[in-house]
Design an enzyme around this catalytic site. Structure first.
Site, PDB file in Angstrom:
ATOM      1  N   TYR A 156     -31.338  14.259  -1.295  1.00  0.00           N
ATOM      2  CA  TYR A 156     -32.359  14.437  -0.266  1.00  0.00           C
ATOM      3  C   TYR A 156     -31.853  13.925   1.077  1.00  0.00           C
ATOM      4  CZ  TYR A 156     -36.726  14.033   2.313  1.00  0.00           C
ATOM      5  OH  TYR A 156     -37.701  14.145   3.278  1.00  0.00           O
ATOM      6  N   LYS A 160     -31.094  16.150   4.541  1.00  0.00           N
ATOM      7  CA  LYS A 160     -31.791  15.937   5.809  1.00  0.00           C
ATOM      8  C   LYS A 160     -30.815  15.615   6.940  1.00  0.00           C
ATOM      9  CE  LYS A 160     -35.948  16.933   4.601  1.00  0.00           C
ATOM     10  NZ  LYS A 160     -36.626  18.125   5.159  1.00  0.00           N
TER      11      LYS A 160
END
Length: 231
Positions: A156, A160
């Site tokens: 994750y 990002k």
């Protein structure tokens, strides 16, 4: 009246962003993978629904064709759809896990943006907002005093970081469109089991700012509700 599309908007930050922008006079189109959930959310909001799965080229193409037929242009694109990825130990992560997360969080933005470029280019002052995260910031994740410094989420966080860099590169490559990234902050939503200290109102402040600011505000930025984010 600005025409705005928000991906992944049947709940959480996307839903609240839609509610606020409708209140500010935007014509809002919300999208979601699940047709039933998306239609229900649109009915609650007074928005129009378009089915869109950011991982599916055919779905993205159909959504672009639908907006072409109904609205004919797009002023604001908010790439909000994203996933956290598998919740397992770092040593157990696989290439397939990485492919799934990056396909949604990064390649999904490319798919949607590319498909909607012709509609954005018809707007007077087109805007693309990519929902990134402080979890993708080196500065934040290396600060033990910040929430981002407390979590381990390799896929994750990496996705990002990629979203933020993708945003700056789009800003350079397509200077006629204003591209900016946003860190909503640690907000209480279903995405994190409602564990965040911020409300969804606070979590959408920066998104709404980017969607409503003056054209001269600038491109290639990464902000949160307090201002520029170090990354």
């Amino acid at each position: 009246m600005p025409i705005t599309l928000i991906t992944g908007a049947n709940k959480g930050l996307g839903f609240e962003t839609a509610r606020r922008l409708i209140g500010l006079g935007h014509t809002v189109i919300i999208s979601a993978r699940n047709t039933g959930l998306g239609q229900s959310a649109a009915q609650q909001l007074g928005a129009r629904f378009v089915q869109l799965d950011v991982t599916d080229d055919a779905s993205v193409t159909r959504a672009a064709q639908d907006i072409e037929a109904h609205e004919g242009r797009l002023d604001v694109l908010i790439n909000n759809a994203g996933i956290s990825g598998p919740h397992r130990e770092t040593a157990q992560l696989t290439g397939a896990d990485a492919t799934e997360v990056f396909n949604t969080n990064v390649a999904g933005i490319v798919r949607v943006t590319q498909a909607l470029l012709p509609l954005l280019q018809r707007a007077e002052h087109p805007v693309v907002i990519n929902v990134s995260s402080g979890m993708g910031s080196f500065a934040a994740t290396h600060d033990p005093e910040r929430p981002e410094g407390q979590f381990v989420a390799p896929l994750y966080t990496a996705s990002k970081a990629a979203v933020t860099m993708l945003t700056t590169q789009y800003a350079r490559g397509l200077p006629s469109i204003r591209f900016n990234a946003v860190d909503p902050g640690y907000t209480a939503t279903e995405f994190n089991g409602h564990s965040g200290p911020q409300t969804v109102l606070e979590g959408t402040d920066a998104i709404v700012t980017l969607a409503t600011e003056a054209p001269e505000a600038g491109t290639g930025r990464f902000i949160d509700r307090f201002g520029p984010v170090a990354w």
